[in-house]
Motif scaffolding. Structure first.
Motif, PDB file in Angstrom:
ATOM      1  N   TYR A 229       0.868  -1.173   0.000  1.00  0.00           N
ATOM      2  CA  TYR A 229       0.000   0.000   0.000  1.00  0.00           C
ATOM      3  C   TYR A 229       0.909   1.229   0.000  1.00  0.00           C
ATOM      4  CZ  TYR A 229      -3.487  -3.423   1.471  1.00  0.00           C
ATOM      5  OH  TYR A 229      -4.313  -4.525   1.543  1.00  0.00           O
ATOM      6  N   ARG A 230       0.951   1.925  -1.126  1.00  0.00           N
ATOM      7  CA  ARG A 230       1.858   3.060  -1.290  1.00  0.00           C
ATOM      8  C   ARG A 230       1.101   4.370  -1.056  1.00  0.00           C
ATOM      9  NH1 ARG A 230       6.534   1.121  -3.130  1.00  0.00           N
ATOM     10  NH2 ARG A 230       6.512  -0.853  -4.302  1.00  0.00           N
ATOM     11  N   ILE A 231       1.563   5.115  -0.073  1.00  0.00           N
ATOM     12  CA  ILE A 231       0.958   6.416   0.224  1.00  0.00           C
ATOM     13  C   ILE A 231       1.916   7.475  -0.306  1.00  0.00           C
ATOM     14  CG2 ILE A 231       0.138   7.961   2.039  1.00  0.00           C
ATOM     15  CD1 ILE A 231      -0.425   5.498   3.746  1.00  0.00           C
ATOM     16  N   GLY A 232       1.535   8.069  -1.428  1.00  0.00           N
ATOM     17  CA  GLY A 232       2.386   9.056  -2.080  1.00  0.00           C
ATOM     18  C   GLY A 232       1.841  10.456  -1.910  1.00  0.00           C
ATOM     19  N   VAL A 233       2.588  11.415  -2.421  1.00  0.00           N
ATOM     20  CA  VAL A 233       2.188  12.811  -2.317  1.00  0.00           C
ATOM     21  C   VAL A 233       0.950  13.081  -3.162  1.00  0.00           C
ATOM     22  CG1 VAL A 233       2.897  15.182  -2.810  1.00  0.00           C
ATOM     23  CG2 VAL A 233       4.531  13.566  -1.786  1.00  0.00           C
ATOM     24  N   ASN A 234       0.850  12.428  -4.315  1.00  0.00           N
ATOM     25  CA  ASN A 234      -0.240  12.723  -5.243  1.00  0.00           C
ATOM     26  C   ASN A 234      -1.338  11.665  -5.270  1.00  0.00           C
ATOM     27  OD1 ASN A 234       0.865  15.189  -6.359  1.00  0.00           O
ATOM     28  ND2 ASN A 234       2.417  13.890  -7.320  1.00  0.00           N
ATOM     29  N   ARG A 235      -1.043  10.462  -4.794  1.00  0.00           N
ATOM     30  CA  ARG A 235      -2.072   9.417  -4.835  1.00  0.00           C
ATOM     31  C   ARG A 235      -1.714   8.293  -3.875  1.00  0.00           C
ATOM     32  NH1 ARG A 235      -1.090   4.855  -8.603  1.00  0.00           N
ATOM     33  NH2 ARG A 235      -3.328   4.762  -8.977  1.00  0.00           N
ATOM     34  N   VAL A 236      -2.738   7.510  -3.565  1.00  0.00           N
ATOM     35  CA  VAL A 236      -2.557   6.263  -2.826  1.00  0.00           C
ATOM     36  C   VAL A 236      -2.784   5.120  -3.803  1.00  0.00           C
ATOM     37  CG1 VAL A 236      -3.487   4.798  -0.984  1.00  0.00           C
ATOM     38  CG2 VAL A 236      -3.303   7.265  -0.634  1.00  0.00           C
ATOM     39  N   SER A 237      -1.932   4.132  -3.782  1.00  0.00           N
ATOM     40  CA  SER A 237      -2.094   3.006  -4.689  1.00  0.00           C
ATOM     41  C   SER A 237      -1.873   1.700  -3.957  1.00  0.00           C
ATOM     42  CB  SER A 237      -1.122   3.112  -5.870  1.00  0.00           C
ATOM     43  OG  SER A 237       0.222   2.996  -5.421  1.00  0.00           O
TER      44      SER A 237
ATOM     45  N   SER B  35       6.080  14.259  12.183  1.00  0.00           N
ATOM     46  CA  SER B  35       6.407  13.321  13.257  1.00  0.00           C
ATOM     47  C   SER B  35       6.427  11.868  12.812  1.00  0.00           C
ATOM     48  CB  SER B  35       5.414  13.477  14.413  1.00  0.00           C
ATOM     49  OG  SER B  35       4.100  13.105  13.998  1.00  0.00           O
ATOM     50  N   LEU B  36       6.112  11.584  11.533  1.00  0.00           N
ATOM     51  CA  LEU B  36       6.029  10.209  11.049  1.00  0.00           C
ATOM     52  C   LEU B  36       7.140   9.945  10.032  1.00  0.00           C
ATOM     53  CD1 LEU B  36       2.151  10.043  10.548  1.00  0.00           C
ATOM     54  CD2 LEU B  36       3.480   9.578  12.621  1.00  0.00           C
ATOM     55  N   ALA B  37       7.810   8.831  10.165  1.00  0.00           N
ATOM     56  CA  ALA B  37       8.979   8.537   9.327  1.00  0.00           C
ATOM     57  C   ALA B  37       8.583   7.891   8.011  1.00  0.00           C
ATOM     58  CB  ALA B  37       9.940   7.626  10.080  1.00  0.00           C
ATOM     59  N   PRO B  38       8.874   8.516   6.870  1.00  0.00           N
ATOM     60  CA  PRO B  38       8.668   7.841   5.590  1.00  0.00           C
ATOM     61  C   PRO B  38       9.557   6.604   5.496  1.00  0.00           C
ATOM     62  CG  PRO B  38       8.925  10.206   5.285  1.00  0.00           C
ATOM     63  CD  PRO B  38       9.306   9.906   6.706  1.00  0.00           C
ATOM     64  N   ASP B  39       8.940   5.462   5.255  1.00  0.00           N
ATOM     65  CA  ASP B  39       9.671   4.201   5.213  1.00  0.00           C
ATOM     66  C   ASP B  39       8.690   3.122   4.786  1.00  0.00           C
ATOM     67  OD1 ASP B  39      11.726   2.354   5.465  1.00  0.00           O
ATOM     68  OD2 ASP B  39      12.360   3.065   7.435  1.00  0.00           O
ATOM     69  N   SER B  40       9.147   1.883   4.815  1.00  0.00           N
ATOM     70  CA  SER B  40       8.298   0.743   4.499  1.00  0.00           C
ATOM     71  C   SER B  40       8.061  -0.053   5.775  1.00  0.00           C
ATOM     72  CB  SER B  40       8.975  -0.134   3.440  1.00  0.00           C
ATOM     73  OG  SER B  40       8.177  -1.257   3.142  1.00  0.00           O
ATOM     74  N   TYR B  41       6.787  -0.343   6.059  1.00  0.00           N
ATOM     75  CA  TYR B  41       6.421  -1.004   7.308  1.00  0.00           C
ATOM     76  C   TYR B  41       5.640  -2.280   7.033  1.00  0.00           C
ATOM     77  CZ  TYR B  41       7.559   3.568   9.295  1.00  0.00           C
ATOM     78  OH  TYR B  41       8.207   4.731   9.644  1.00  0.00           O
ATOM     79  N   GLU B  42       6.124  -3.385   7.590  1.00  0.00           N
ATOM     80  CA  GLU B  42       5.399  -4.651   7.485  1.00  0.00           C
ATOM     81  C   GLU B  42       4.168  -4.587   8.388  1.00  0.00           C
ATOM     82  OE1 GLU B  42       5.601  -8.706   5.829  1.00  0.00           O
ATOM     83  OE2 GLU B  42       7.146  -7.158   5.687  1.00  0.00           O
ATOM     84  N   VAL B  43       3.028  -4.994   7.863  1.00  0.00           N
ATOM     85  CA  VAL B  43       1.803  -5.037   8.663  1.00  0.00           C
ATOM     86  C   VAL B  43       1.132  -6.389   8.470  1.00  0.00           C
ATOM     87  CG1 VAL B  43       1.421  -2.542   8.593  1.00  0.00           C
ATOM     88  CG2 VAL B  43       0.419  -3.990   6.813  1.00  0.00           C
ATOM     89  N   ARG B  44       0.228  -6.702   9.377  1.00  0.00           N
ATOM     90  CA  ARG B  44      -0.537  -7.950   9.302  1.00  0.00           C
ATOM     91  C   ARG B  44      -2.028  -7.634   9.312  1.00  0.00           C
ATOM     92  NH1 ARG B  44       2.602 -12.437  10.549  1.00  0.00           N
ATOM     93  NH2 ARG B  44       4.684 -11.997  11.369  1.00  0.00           N
TER      94      ARG B  44
ATOM     95  N   LEU C  68       5.546   4.654   2.779  1.00  0.00           N
ATOM     96  CA  LEU C  68       5.326   6.098   2.783  1.00  0.00           C
ATOM     97  C   LEU C  68       6.378   6.789   1.934  1.00  0.00           C
ATOM     98  CD1 LEU C  68       4.709   6.835   6.584  1.00  0.00           C
ATOM     99  CD2 LEU C  68       3.083   6.048   4.865  1.00  0.00           C
ATOM    100  N   ALA C  69       5.943   7.640   1.022  1.00  0.00           N
ATOM    101  CA  ALA C  69       6.875   8.442   0.244  1.00  0.00           C
ATOM    102  C   ALA C  69       7.377   9.612   1.088  1.00  0.00           C
ATOM    103  CB  ALA C  69       6.195   8.967  -1.021  1.00  0.00           C
ATOM    104  N   GLU C  70       8.616  10.015   0.840  1.00  0.00           N
ATOM    105  CA  GLU C  70       9.123  11.210   1.507  1.00  0.00           C
ATOM    106  C   GLU C  70       8.284  12.422   1.088  1.00  0.00           C
ATOM    107  OE1 GLU C  70      10.999   9.089  -0.155  1.00  0.00           O
ATOM    108  OE2 GLU C  70      12.622   8.406   1.162  1.00  0.00           O
ATOM    109  N   GLY C  71       7.961  13.270   2.052  1.00  0.00           N
ATOM    110  CA  GLY C  71       7.237  14.486   1.742  1.00  0.00           C
ATOM    111  C   GLY C  71       5.734  14.399   1.861  1.00  0.00           C
TER     112      GLY C  71
END
Length: 388
Positions: free
Chosen positions: A117-125, A201-210, A170-173
């Motif tokens: 699940y990619r959360i970008g500046v312009n869209r979520v995909s 306050s939230l770090a752009p990165d990749s997070y494993e979720v369940r 999460l994308a930077e920015g």
């Protein structure tokens, strides 16, 4: 006579023991030796599966020579009842012992489907991809925007597979509002985020979720990661910077993040803002003005108006002195490091150069020439897009 019979019985027993020993040694060599698999494959262990079912699947696919030896080896190693559900990569030539260890050790799946699940500046995909065991590369199977696109059937099917892994990237920015809204669109997560996290306050990165993870807990992981990053970068900052607190470092980093996507020039951009702060000059950066208009709730989607450039908002750095009161986005690690260790340059101006980067200048005259060049590039692009 009885002595002869006894002698023959002893001989037969010795021969039998040698035969049994030979069979055991042969079986052990089959279990520990290199297997017949010529190409990597994925083996899926469904929840509730048995060692017999898995061993037969492996024999049918050519990964092991004997399902019986596979099961006996697992029994001898006391692992027959330790199967862990998941999807696992079996490399070429893997021995039965290695495969048994793989399917009983557990942990994250190493093969099969991954949903990002990619959360970008312009869209979520939502990107669904599968590992090709032969190339060890992921191949995209679907990519859609959950807010506007119809959910593909393949996503619904693979999402329910036992070995499917899930990540949020999460994308930077991105802003905190964008992150929370993106998490709401993740149908594998549960619960709500009661309060919008502070900007930056939230770090752009990749997070494993369940599946079933709480959204609030995912946000807390992001917050803790950013807190650790800021503390580490602040501890290693250059001396003499015109910023006095970790919060000011975060604010400056967020501006750098929004000003350039070119990794190589982040520290140059940082130098311009540091030089301006040291000289008591206003920062005059458009992304802060945009944040004053949107407050991070979506993308402006148009150019700034002159009235907006003159409007007195807390984030309008054409009007206010120094840094704005809060970050304007969640900066990545590279922008934090650039803010803490800017290059030493004489530059106090920069403008887009048409390549995705910027042209830097020390004097206003030089900057005006760079601006004029950028205006020509903009005009040429406008003419091309209109067909003239």
């Amino acid at each position: 006579m009885w002595r002869h019979i006894a002698s023959n019985a002893v001989t037969m027993l010795i021969v039998l023991l040698f035969l049994v020993g030979g069979v055991i040694l042969w079986g052990k060599s089959q279990y520990d030796g290199a297997g017949p698999l010529s190409e990597a494959m994925c083996v899926e262990v469904p929840s509730g599966s048995t060692m017999r079912r898995i061993s037969e699947t492996l024999e049918d696919s050519g990964a092991v020579t004997s399902s019986a030896i596979f099961r006996m080896g697992a029994e001898y190693a006391d692992k027959a009842d330790q199967l862990k559900a998941g999807s696992y990569l079996v490399p070429p030539g893997a021995s039965m012992a290695q495969i048994v260890d793989t399917v009983t050790r557990g942990g994250a799946s190493t093969c099969g489907t991954e949903v990002v699940y990619r959360i970008g500046v312009n869209r979520v995909s939502v990107q669904l991809r599968e590992l090709n065991p032969q190339t060890n590369q992921f191949e995209e199977m679907a990519n859609f925007n959950p807010a506007v696109d119809e959910t593909p059937d393949i996503y619904t099917d693979r999402k329910a597979s036992v070995g499917t892994r899930f990540r949020v990237a999460l994308a930077e920015g991105v802003t905190s509002w964008q992150i929370v809204e993106g998490l709401k669109a993740m149908d594998v997560l549960e619960g709500s985020v009661e309060a919008l996290p502070p900007e930056g306050s939230l770090a752009p990165d990749s997070y494993e979720v369940r599946p079933g993870d709480q959204r609030a807990n995912v946000v807390e992981r992001m917050r803790a990661a950013q807190e650790r990053r800021v503390a580490r970068v602040w501890e290693n900052r250059q001396p003499g910077l015109p910023i006095e607190t970790p919060e000011e470092l975060l604010i400056l980093a967020s501006i750098i993040e929004k000003e350039t996507a070119v990794a190589e020039e982040r520290r140059q951009v940082a130098s311009v803002f540091v030089n301006r702060l040291n000289r008591g000059m206003r920062l005059q950066t458009d992304p802060t003005v945009i944040y004053g208009v949107t407050e991070g709730r979506g993308v402006l989607g148009r150019g700034l108006r002159q009235s907006e450039l003159r409007a007195a908002t807390p984030w309008n750095t054409y009007v206010i002195e120094g840094l704005p009161p809060t970050p304007i986005a969640n900066p990545g690690l590279a922008s934090l490091e650039a803010a803490a260790a800017p290059l030493e340059t004489p530059y106090i101006f920069f403008v887009a150069d048409g390549t995705g980067g910027h042209a830097f200048a020390e004097t206003l005259a030089e900057h005006n020439r760079n601006v004029a060049q950028w205006r020509r590039i903009e005009a040429e692009r406008a003419n091309q897009s209109s067909g003239n």
